[in-house]
Design a protein around this motif. Structure first.
Motif, PDB file in Angstrom:
ATOM      1  N   PRO A 194       0.826  -1.217   0.000  1.00 29.70           N
ATOM      2  CA  PRO A 194       0.000   0.000   0.000  1.00 29.70           C
ATOM      3  C   PRO A 194       0.858   1.265   0.000  1.00 29.70           C
ATOM      4  O   PRO A 194       1.161   1.846   1.030  1.00 29.70           O
ATOM      5  CB  PRO A 194      -0.817  -0.133   1.284  1.00 29.70           C
ATOM      6  N   ALA A 195       1.245   1.709  -1.196  1.00 29.13           N
ATOM      7  CA  ALA A 195       2.142   2.857  -1.339  1.00 29.13           C
ATOM      8  C   ALA A 195       1.536   4.131  -0.761  1.00 29.13           C
ATOM      9  O   ALA A 195       2.249   4.939  -0.163  1.00 29.13           O
ATOM     10  CB  ALA A 195       2.509   3.061  -2.806  1.00 29.13           C
ATOM     11  N   GLN A 196       0.237   4.350  -0.928  1.00 30.46           N
ATOM     12  CA  GLN A 196      -0.385   5.570  -0.420  1.00 30.46           C
ATOM     13  C   GLN A 196      -0.333   5.625   1.103  1.00 30.46           C
ATOM     14  O   GLN A 196      -0.115   6.686   1.680  1.00 30.46           O
ATOM     15  CB  GLN A 196      -1.821   5.689  -0.919  1.00 30.46           C
ATOM     16  N   ALA A 215       2.100   8.056   5.917  1.00 29.00           N
ATOM     17  CA  ALA A 215       2.893   7.884   7.141  1.00 29.00           C
ATOM     18  C   ALA A 215       4.145   8.754   7.103  1.00 29.00           C
ATOM     19  O   ALA A 215       4.516   9.369   8.117  1.00 29.00           O
ATOM     20  CB  ALA A 215       3.257   6.415   7.334  1.00 29.00           C
ATOM     21  N   ARG A 216       4.800   8.835   5.940  1.00 28.91           N
ATOM     22  CA  ARG A 216       5.977   9.694   5.818  1.00 28.91           C
ATOM     23  C   ARG A 216       5.588  11.162   5.979  1.00 28.91           C
ATOM     24  O   ARG A 216       6.297  11.948   6.610  1.00 28.91           O
ATOM     25  CB  ARG A 216       6.675   9.463   4.483  1.00 28.91           C
ATOM     26  N   ALA A 217       4.452  11.556   5.404  1.00 22.11           N
ATOM     27  CA  ALA A 217       3.986  12.938   5.535  1.00 22.11           C
ATOM     28  C   ALA A 217       3.679  13.257   7.000  1.00 22.11           C
ATOM     29  O   ALA A 217       4.024  14.334   7.490  1.00 22.11           O
ATOM     30  CB  ALA A 217       2.752  13.177   4.667  1.00 22.11           C
ATOM     31  N   SER A 218       3.074  12.324   7.699  1.00 24.78           N
ATOM     32  CA  SER A 218       2.763  12.531   9.110  1.00 24.78           C
ATOM     33  C   SER A 218       4.038  12.724   9.930  1.00 24.78           C
ATOM     34  O   SER A 218       4.106  13.609  10.791  1.00 24.78           O
ATOM     35  CB  SER A 218       1.964  11.333   9.638  1.00 24.78           C
ATOM     36  N   ALA A 219       5.053  11.921   9.654  1.00 23.85           N
ATOM     37  CA  ALA A 219       6.326  12.052  10.364  1.00 23.85           C
ATOM     38  C   ALA A 219       6.977  13.405  10.056  1.00 23.85           C
ATOM     39  O   ALA A 219       7.465  14.096  10.956  1.00 23.85           O
ATOM     40  CB  ALA A 219       7.258  10.907   9.993  1.00 23.85           C
TER      41      ALA A 219
END
Length: 97
Positions: free
Chosen positions: A22-24, A29-33
């Motif tokens: 699930p790439a999205q 998750a990266r954006a949240s971090a």
């Protein structure tokens, strides 16, 4: 930030990880971090299609292809250096934890 990360405009960046599963969800998750740091500069990152959108409090925004291009774009929108490794930023993040 290492200037080398922002210098390459290759479509596949190492920060995108492995393109399976699930790439999205991984991008969100990266954006949240990243938002934990970006929030200290008045910025917000959102996963959008195969890219990211970076927005400031004034309504200015930028499309970011990968996380290697994030910090130069953040500095342009914030109008000041954005260093995620700045000791003051790290202390602020630790205080929130």
């Amino acid at each position: 930030m290492c200037g080398l990360c922002g210098a390459f405009g290759a479509p596949d960046h190492w920060s995108d990880g492995v393109r399976s599963g699930p790439a999205q969800a991984e991008r969100r998750a990266r954006a949240s971090a990243a938002n934990r740091v970006l929030g200290l500069y008045g910025l917000r990152l959102a996963a959008w299609a195969d890219r990211y959108t970076l927005a400031g409090r004034t309504g200015r925004s930028a499309v970011v292809d990968h996380l290697g291009a994030l910090w130069p774009a953040a500095e342009r929108l914030a109008g000041r250096p954005c260093d995620p490794l700045d000791p003051a930023v790290i202390a602020a993040l630790e205080a929130k934890a």
